[in-house]
Enzyme design. Structure first.
Site, short mmCIF file in Angstrom:
data_model
loop_
_atom_site.label_atom_id
_atom_site.label_comp_id
_atom_site.label_asym_id
_atom_site.label_seq_id
_atom_site.Cartn_x
_atom_site.Cartn_y
_atom_site.Cartn_z
N HIS A 1 47.73 79.57 24.66
CA HIS A 1 46.76 78.57 24.22
C HIS A 1 45.39 79.16 23.94
CE1 HIS A 1 45.18 74.50 23.84
NE2 HIS A 1 44.20 74.81 24.68
N ASP B 1 42.77 73.95 20.29
CA ASP B 1 42.43 72.91 21.25
C ASP B 1 41.53 71.86 20.57
OD1 ASP B 1 42.68 72.58 24.46
OD2 ASP B 1 40.69 71.90 23.86
N TYR C 1 37.61 61.26 26.88
CA TYR C 1 37.31 59.84 27.08
C TYR C 1 37.24 59.11 25.75
CZ TYR C 1 35.15 55.68 29.11
OH TYR C 1 34.89 54.40 29.51
#
Length: 368
Positions: A347, A168, A295
């Site tokens: 994952h 990740d 972001y």
């Protein structure tokens, strides 16, 4: 930069407040149809919250975490939390493990003891994530996190060469280190590939066509969370910081969607592991800050600015959210020395298959 020992202990007041909020949850209704199709199952969320309020043993999780050597150090304007467990062999290689979202150090608690047979293991809490967060601190994207971790390993801990591993966001951080600070890296091991999501192929192979189908499905059905976290993280933070049921429902949907479970998410990751992770986000109030890498990525350049030339290994778990073929991976990672296809796992590999992951990490770095 002098590290201080850290001991995790949440107050009785914080735990009582959590139970009170859970007991007063106001539930939404749910549309008719298949459970989980439109988001977190209402029946599952109610049962998870009931268990969190009444049966979950947070003190046992504190004791489990406190069984590891933990520290905090002031670095780059924040108090960075990390685990530092010495290896149990002669001349162990230093190994940096980086988690992702919505993860925490909880992801690695079952992996660390397996790895310390061969490595000295360093597991930081990502800046802005649980235990490396305090209100009002500066925000960190992938580039800043990688820089901070390099300082932790070299300036604070004194290592001149180390291995690194991640999935990740941890894979992005590890890859960034490999691209920007190759002189520090023995090699990198990934269970997620931080490749550009390029949909342009002159004459795609069958594997590349499957990759395009994966990407199309991801954009259509899987990426909404990343869009909101990458564009309006502050708006989302209000609800998830105020409501533990909302926080749990937001995070557990990812455990359901991204794990190799057999119909029930607990067949892949235990309920206690999920709630230990969620509880860290709740008690520290770090969920809004944890959105920042999304972001930063949406507002700036791709965080891996060049090719990664250090020795690289990749463990491909079948239920990973995106699995690019090797031909795509090699455009970014030019020195892939090990590629392992697993027959189970998803994952959250360190939580789902800690033994398989630890064995593959060990085999790669021993080969170097």
């Amino acid at each position: 930069m002098r590290p201080e020992p850290f001991h995790l202990q949440m107050s009785d007041v914080s735990r009582a407040d959590l139970r009170d909020r859970l007991a007063r949850t106001r539930w939404p209704d749910e549309p008719a149809g298949e459970a989980w199709k439109s988001g977190t199952s209402l029946a599952y969320a109610k049962e998870l919250v009931r268990y969190w309020e009444s049966d979950f043993d947070w003190k046992a999780q504190e004791e489990r975490i406190n069984g590891f050597r933990q520290y905090r150090v002031e670095i780059d304007g924040i108090a960075l939390h990390y685990i530092h467990e010495p290896g149990r062999c002669e001349n162990p290689m230093p190994l940096l493990l980086s988690h992702g979202w919505p993860g925490s150090i909880v992801e690695f608690l079952d992996v660390i003891p397996r790895l310390t047979e061969h490595f000295t293991v360093v597991v930081p809490s990502l800046p802005g994530y649980p235990l490396s967060f305090r209100p009002g601190q500066r925000r960190f994207g992938v580039a800043e996190i990688a820089d901070t971790f390099a300082k932790l390993m070299t300036d604070v801990l004194g290592y001149t060469k180390f291995g690194a591993q991640g999935g990740d966001w941890g894979a992005f951080i590890t890859s960034r280190l490999g691209a920007q600070r190759p002189e520090l890296l023995t090699g990198i091991h990934l269970n997620y590939l931080a490749v550009l999501r390029n949909t342009s192929f002159a004459s795609p192979t069958e594997e590349e066509r499957q990759w395009l189908v994966q990407l199309e499905g991801w954009v259509k059905e899987g990426s909404a969370y990343a869009t909101i976290q990458g564009t309006r993280p502050q708006t989302l933070a209000y609800g998830l910081t105020d409501s533990p049921a909302g926080l749990a429902s937001w995070i557990v949907e990812k455990f359901h969607a991204w794990t190799d479970h057999k119909g029930v998410v607990e067949s892949a990751v235990s309920r206690d592991d999920m709630l230990a992770n969620i509880s860290l986000y709740w008690f520290t109030g770090a969920i809004g800050s944890s959105f920042w890498p999304y972001y930063a990525r949406s507002q700036g350049p791709w965080p891996i600015p060049s090719t990664v030339d250090v020795p690289t290994a990749y463990t491909a778990f079948p239920k990973e959210i995106l699995r690019p073929p090797r031909s795509v991976a090699e455009k970014t990672y030019t020195n892939i020395q090990r590629w392992t296809d697993m027959d189970r796992g998803g994952h959250f590999a360190a939580l789902e298959q800690p033994e398989l992951l630890a064995d593959d990490i060990t085999a790669f770095f021993k080969g170097l």
